[in-house]
Design an enzyme around this catalytic site. Sequence first.
Site, PDB file in Angstrom:
ATOM      1  N   ARG A 117       0.784  -1.218   0.162  1.00  0.00           N
ATOM      2  CA  ARG A 117      -0.062   0.067   0.146  1.00  0.00           C
ATOM      3  C   ARG A 117       0.872   1.129  -0.084  1.00  0.00           C
ATOM      4  NH1 ARG A 117      -5.580  -0.334   1.792  1.00  0.00           N
ATOM      5  NH2 ARG A 117      -5.365   1.792   1.479  1.00  0.00           N
ATOM      6  N   HIS A 151      16.158  -9.689   4.825  1.00  0.00           N
ATOM      7  CA  HIS A 151      16.753 -10.174   3.723  1.00  0.00           C
ATOM      8  C   HIS A 151      16.423  -8.952   2.566  1.00  0.00           C
ATOM      9  CE1 HIS A 151      17.802 -13.625   0.675  1.00  0.00           C
ATOM     10  NE2 HIS A 151      18.258 -12.414   0.170  1.00  0.00           N
ATOM     11  N   GLU A 198      20.371 -11.315   5.970  1.00  0.00           N
ATOM     12  CA  GLU A 198      20.499 -12.326   4.746  1.00  0.00           C
ATOM     13  C   GLU A 198      20.923 -11.712   3.423  1.00  0.00           C
ATOM     14  OE1 GLU A 198      17.150 -14.729   4.953  1.00  0.00           O
ATOM     15  OE2 GLU A 198      17.660 -15.874   6.526  1.00  0.00           O
ATOM     16  N   HIS A 247      14.051 -21.882   6.918  1.00  0.00           N
ATOM     17  CA  HIS A 247      13.069 -22.194   5.801  1.00  0.00           C
ATOM     18  C   HIS A 247      11.919 -23.074   5.999  1.00  0.00           C
ATOM     19  CE1 HIS A 247      12.669 -20.584   1.525  1.00  0.00           C
ATOM     20  NE2 HIS A 247      11.867 -21.897   1.541  1.00  0.00           N
ATOM     21  N   GLY A 290      10.234 -16.701   9.340  1.00  0.00           N
ATOM     22  CA  GLY A 290       9.246 -15.578   8.852  1.00  0.00           C
ATOM     23  C   GLY A 290       8.093 -15.961   8.559  1.00  0.00           C
ATOM     24  N   HIS A 291       7.889 -16.270   7.461  1.00  0.00           N
ATOM     25  CA  HIS A 291       6.529 -16.811   6.809  1.00  0.00           C
ATOM     26  C   HIS A 291       5.399 -17.501   7.588  1.00  0.00           C
ATOM     27  CE1 HIS A 291       3.910 -16.952   3.349  1.00  0.00           C
ATOM     28  NE2 HIS A 291       3.624 -18.209   3.682  1.00  0.00           N
TER      29      HIS A 291
END
Length: 237
Positions: A18, A43, A70, A190, A213-214
């Site tokens: 946004r 990252h 990273e 990951h 993270g995700h």
Amino acid sequence: MTKLSVNINKIATIRNARGGDVPNVVRVAIDCERFGAEGITVHPRPDERHITTQDVYDLKKVVQTEFNIEGYPDTRYMKLIEDVRPEQATLVPDPPGVLTSNAGWETKKQLELLSDLAQQLKQLNIRSSVFVDTNLENIEFAAKAGFDRIELYTGPYAEQYAENPDRAVDLYVKAAVFAKEVGLGVNAGHDLSLENLKFLKSKIPFMDEVSIGHALISDALYLGLENTIQRYKFLLK
């Protein structure tokens, strides 16, 4: 105890969708630490599709735990590392256009480059980590290059976990044990999640750090950020 480093790339992704400054990346990083995270990971990719270069400079001013940056070690990344001096630099092999890090370094083939980079980081007094798969040769040459740690790419573990956890983790245990034998610390990251993290930790109790993270940010949409961080930390005890 294995430290939890929260990767806040997804916060920046939402903000950038946004424009403006909502959600505020710096505020979220401060809150993650306040809620118990022992590190913040970013990252900053060349296209700045999530974390921007300015975000990195802004975060350096406020992060009180371990700041982990990273990235692919091109000139831009190495200048940023030299300017910011994070506690840890994690080198990943993915080129600029890749969606997410999905493979480790072929450290034997890239030994000269990686040795030079590890030495540069050592001179800057920055802990060095290199993203690798479970191939023992890649871990062996990560040690020969002079890195302090490896970060095990846990994407395949996460993909295979639901079908057969023991088979999914087997190569990771062997890789982590070998890494310790050759003098490397062990990080992992990951696709780690509330579903698969505890089992990995039980099999590799000496992991130094996980970067998540995700899944963590996605869980926080339902559970709240503080509750989510506490849940991940509980799994790492």
